[in-house]
Design an enzyme around this catalytic site. Structure first.
Site, PDB file in Angstrom:
ATOM      1  N   TYR A 277       0.861  -1.189   0.000  1.00 55.77           N
ATOM      2  CA  TYR A 277       0.000   0.000   0.000  1.00 55.77           C
ATOM      3  C   TYR A 277       0.894   1.235   0.000  1.00 55.77           C
ATOM      4  O   TYR A 277       1.543   1.544   0.996  1.00 55.77           O
ATOM      5  CB  TYR A 277      -0.902  -0.043   1.232  1.00 55.77           C
ATOM      6  CG  TYR A 277      -1.918   1.065   1.360  1.00 55.77           C
ATOM      7  CD1 TYR A 277      -2.253   1.895   0.300  1.00 55.77           C
ATOM      8  CD2 TYR A 277      -2.579   1.265   2.576  1.00 55.77           C
ATOM      9  CE1 TYR A 277      -3.196   2.891   0.435  1.00 55.77           C
ATOM     10  CE2 TYR A 277      -3.531   2.256   2.726  1.00 55.77           C
ATOM     11  CZ  TYR A 277      -3.838   3.072   1.654  1.00 55.77           C
ATOM     12  OH  TYR A 277      -4.771   4.066   1.796  1.00 55.77           O
TER      13      TYR A 277
ATOM     14  N   LYS B  88      -1.444  -1.364  -4.038  1.00 55.08           N
ATOM     15  CA  LYS B  88      -2.501  -0.355  -3.981  1.00 55.08           C
ATOM     16  C   LYS B  88      -1.788   0.984  -4.094  1.00 55.08           C
ATOM     17  O   LYS B  88      -1.137   1.437  -3.151  1.00 55.08           O
ATOM     18  CB  LYS B  88      -3.294  -0.468  -2.680  1.00 55.08           C
ATOM     19  CG  LYS B  88      -4.392   0.589  -2.530  1.00 55.08           C
ATOM     20  CD  LYS B  88      -5.059   0.480  -1.157  1.00 55.08           C
ATOM     21  CE  LYS B  88      -6.113   1.567  -0.986  1.00 55.08           C
ATOM     22  NZ  LYS B  88      -6.724   1.526   0.374  1.00 55.08           N
TER      23      LYS B  88
END
Length: 311
Positions: free
Chosen positions: A140, A168
């Protein structure tokens, strides 16, 4: 579950954690909310991420949340568990625990926040987490929250690592385009910004890890379908109407706005935990008007342009 399971997921909802007024987790609210998401085109669910207020959840609470959601979902869509912190040792221990717990397609590990590691430090951090278990890892990358940015070059080094299967990405569309162009074939790229989902999908991203899908999943699905069918005029028209709703959902520290909308819709999302506070009543009313009713004029006084979910 594996890379192939997640490859089919275009809309992954970053699930909120419903709370009672006293701050305890409202487990009774979970089934209705899960069924709502699945009925409105959620293809996968992320638990214990930022939208879940993970900094305020203990690991024991996260495991309780995992068990409750797994019971309701019952294998219908893949699940991702938030496993990362800014402490490599803690992340390693928790990813081992989650892997043993079972039932997850992957773990999401955030770029370490506050301690500002170097690129090599971040590389070693994610390598250590990936080595700790057989649970596939998604990185992330959100510099607006963590201060440091994992560069595309470092990301591609990690993309070659066997147990790291995706990212992400919340940096820029330019970075996303570079990653899509140079990534290994079996490496997933999701945008974490609802407002960029239209552009990311046109660049070749795999999907979005979304907050807006709690409330606007049908619109997102319709837009993605139009993109897949090369109907750019239709997709762009949906995007133009979608952007004000995204702006409203990030016009106050998230997940306060989406919780306000869900509470209005009859789902017991409850309040946020401190240090986050609910959106003030008048702001919440404006947010609801935009997100639910499409009353775009309601937000013009306070929101212009495209808001990025840095908070």
């Amino acid at each position: 579950m594996s890379y192939q399971d997640l490859k089919e997921c275009k809309i992954i909802t970053a699930f909120i954690t419903p709370f009672h007024e006293d701050g305890s987790i409202n487990f009774d609210a979970i089934p209705a909310l899960i069924e709502h998401l699945l009925a409105h085109h959620t293809d996968g669910i992320l638990l214990a991420g930022t939208t879940a207020e993970s900094p305020t959840l203990t690991h024991d609470e996260e495991l309780e949340l995992f068990a409750a959601v797994q019971k309701v979902v019952n294998g219908r869509v893949p699940l991702i568990a938030g496993v990362g912190t800014n402490d490599t040792r803690d992340s390693i221990e928790f990813v081992k625990e989650v892997a043993e717990f079972g039932g997850f397609a992957a773990g999401l590990a955030i770029v370490p926040y506050y301690n500002k590691p170097s690129q090599e430090g971040m590389y070693q951090h994610f390598k250590a987490i990936a080595d700790a278990s057989d649970l596939p890892i998604i990185i992330y990358n959100i510099p607006g929250r963590v201060v440091v940015e994992l560069t595309p070059e470092t990301m591609l080094r990690l993309a070659d690592y066997p147990n790291i299967i995706g990212v992400k990405e919340c940096t820029s569309l330019a970075n996303m385009a570079y990653l899509i162009e140079h990534k290994p074939e079996e490496f997933l790229i999701y945008t974490g910004e609802d407002g960029d989902a239209f552009h990311a999908m046109n660049l070749g991203a795999d999907g979005v890890i979304s907050v807006a899908s709690h409330t606007n999943g049908d619109e997102m699905h319709e837009m993605f379908t139009a993109i897949a069918e090369s109907d750019m005029k239709k997709a762009a028209a949906i995007q133009r109407k979608f952007i004000p709703k995204v702006n409203a959902l990030f016009s106050y520290p998230s997940p306060a706005p989406v919780k306000a909308v869900l509470n209005y819709m009859g789902f017991e999302a409850g309040p946020t935990r401190l240090p986050l506070i609910p959106a003030p009543e008048e702001d919440a009313k404006r947010i609801i008007k935009v997100v639910v009713d499409g009353d775009y004029e309601a937000t013009k006084a306070t929101v212009t342009g495209v808001l990025r979910p840095d908070y």
